[in-house]
Design an enzyme around this catalytic site. Structure first.
Site, PDB file in Angstrom:
ATOM      1  N   LYS A  92       0.823  -1.213   0.000  1.00  0.00           N
ATOM      2  CA  LYS A  92       0.000   0.000   0.000  1.00  0.00           C
ATOM      3  C   LYS A  92       0.855   1.259   0.000  1.00  0.00           C
ATOM      4  O   LYS A  92       0.446   2.277  -0.547  1.00  0.00           O
ATOM      5  CB  LYS A  92      -0.977   0.003   1.183  1.00  0.00           C
ATOM      6  N   LYS A 149      -4.474 -10.851  -7.023  1.00  0.00           N
ATOM      7  CA  LYS A 149      -5.686 -11.042  -6.233  1.00  0.00           C
ATOM      8  C   LYS A 149      -6.848 -10.228  -6.822  1.00  0.00           C
ATOM      9  O   LYS A 149      -6.628  -9.108  -7.281  1.00  0.00           O
ATOM     10  CB  LYS A 149      -5.372 -10.546  -4.809  1.00  0.00           C
ATOM     11  N   LYS A 178     -11.069  -4.956  -5.098  1.00  0.00           N
ATOM     12  CA  LYS A 178     -12.083  -3.961  -5.430  1.00  0.00           C
ATOM     13  C   LYS A 178     -11.464  -2.633  -5.858  1.00  0.00           C
ATOM     14  O   LYS A 178     -12.138  -1.806  -6.456  1.00  0.00           O
ATOM     15  CB  LYS A 178     -13.052  -3.765  -4.257  1.00  0.00           C
TER      16      LYS A 178
END
Ligand code: ATP
Ligand code: LTN
Length: 337
Positions: free
Chosen positions: A117, A199, A202
């Site tokens: 992140k 993965k 969203k």
């Protein structure tokens, strides 16, 4: 510390619309665990965690309601579990501060989600993003959770929660239950439909890469038809066929059939038959969830009431736990009302 039943606890961020990956990797298991009657169940919407990356305030509020409605629609029953919004229970950040003094800088630096992140949001590598796993440890340890149902990507964070619990217990024996990650056999890591090496997420910029719980049947069919597969058309699990392997895992998780049963069912049939069959199974799985969510979202007052009940039950448990920990570390307990 005394408790009778084992506790299951987990959380999900309201950081966007939930995907089939979120559902199969975590929410479905929360419902199955709740319905097994073997655990006390506590599930939260981790809104405090979600602001570690920038959120638009109105969207965050809206997504929190949406997610709450979807969790109810998926089968979480406020009579059987404590379902609440993390920011409604101030005990979590209180414990998080104490646990942060029992967590090492080096441990947090090794967290792969932090590394990912901070690369993806390089203009906003804030302290909250770094200490995120400590708050997650507080979410878990404050309820004396025995199991933490999550997808594979959260295993490292649960391991850290265990390490923190053990370290704290060494100093102050019997303080916390040492939790275990509970990761499903099928559906633990649903991959992107466009790039099966990644993965399903969203936050993917390509919306053909994920199936949302709220996608319409037409969208679901279209996305599965476009899913990246490989040149030969055999429906088999194989390392060099990651696209079709992912679809087989999805079909297996949705129908409960084993991988071998799925392979046998589609032997000699090819992708032209297999892809629409996966889409159909997912459409039927998600249809009631979508319809129920839309119905619940029409009644915000009801959602507010259910949130309030959850918050009160959660606080009742954790206020006592925070007092116990404050006392152990040596704080003077305040007599203020
Ligand atoms: P993002 O997609 O933005 O990275 P996320 O969906 O990974 O976010 P959360 O909403 O916090 O993050 O995840 C909630 C739960 O869903 C966690 O238990 C996580 O392990 C699980 N999960 C997320 N993506 C998948 C996936 N592709 N397959 C299986 N489980 C998943
Ligand atoms: N960090 C998790 C969400 C989360 C969580 C938790 C999961 C917040 N608190 C407590 C399990 C237990 C995530 O990003 N998926």
């Amino acid at each position: 510390m005394e408790k009778k039943t084992k506790v299951s606890l987990s959380g999900i961020q309201p950081s966007g619309k939930i995907t089939l990956g979120n559902y199969l990797g975590s929410i479905k298991n929360w419902v199955d665990i709740q319905d097994s009657d073997a655990f006390d169940n506590r599930y939260c919407i981790a809104d405090l965690h979600s602001i570690t990356v920038w959120q638009d305030p109105e969207s965050l509020r809206d997504q929190t309601y949406q997610l709450f409605a979807q969790l109810l629609a998926a089968g979480l029953d406020p009579e059987k579990c404590i379902l609440f919004v993390q920011s409604h229970n101030p005990s979590h950040p209180k414990l998080s501060w104490i646990l942060s003094c029992f967590t090492m800088f080096g441990e947090l630096s090794r967290m792969t989600q932090f590394k990912d992140k901070s690369q993806r949001h390089s203009d906003n590598v804030n302290a909250g993003l770094f200490t995120y796993p400590v708050l997650m440890a507080a979410d878990i340890l404050i309820y004396d959770a025995d199991i933490v149902p999550v997808g594979e990507d959260q295993r490292q964070h649960v391991e850290l929660a265990r390490d923190i619990a053990i370290r704290f217990n060494n100093r102050f024996p019997g303080s916390f239950v040492v939790p275990e990650a509970y990761i499903p056999k099928e559906g633990a890591k649903i991959m992107s439909l466009q790039d099966p090496s990644r993965k399903m997420s969203k936050s993917d910029s390509n919306d053909n890469a994920y199936i949302l719980v709220m996608d319409s049947p037409d969208d679901i069919l279209r996305k599965f038809k476009r899913a990246v597969t490989d040149s030969d058309s055999r429906v088999i699990v194989s390392e060099d066929k990651p696209g079709v392997t992912n679809l087989i895992h999805i079909y297996s998780a949705v129908t409960g059939k084993s991988l071998a049963e799925v392979e046998a069912e589609f032997e000699g049939k090819g992708y032209g038959v297999f892809k629409p069959a996966v889409a159909e199974a997912v459409i039927e799985l998600l249809r009631p969830l979508r319809e129920k969510s839309l119905e619940l979202l029409r009644d915000k007052a009801y959602l507010d009431d259910v949130m309030a009940i959850g918050a009160e039950k959660a606080r009742a448990i954790t206020e006592a736990k925070v007092r116990e920990i404050y006392e152990k570390v040596g704080f003077v307990l305040s007599k203020a009302k």
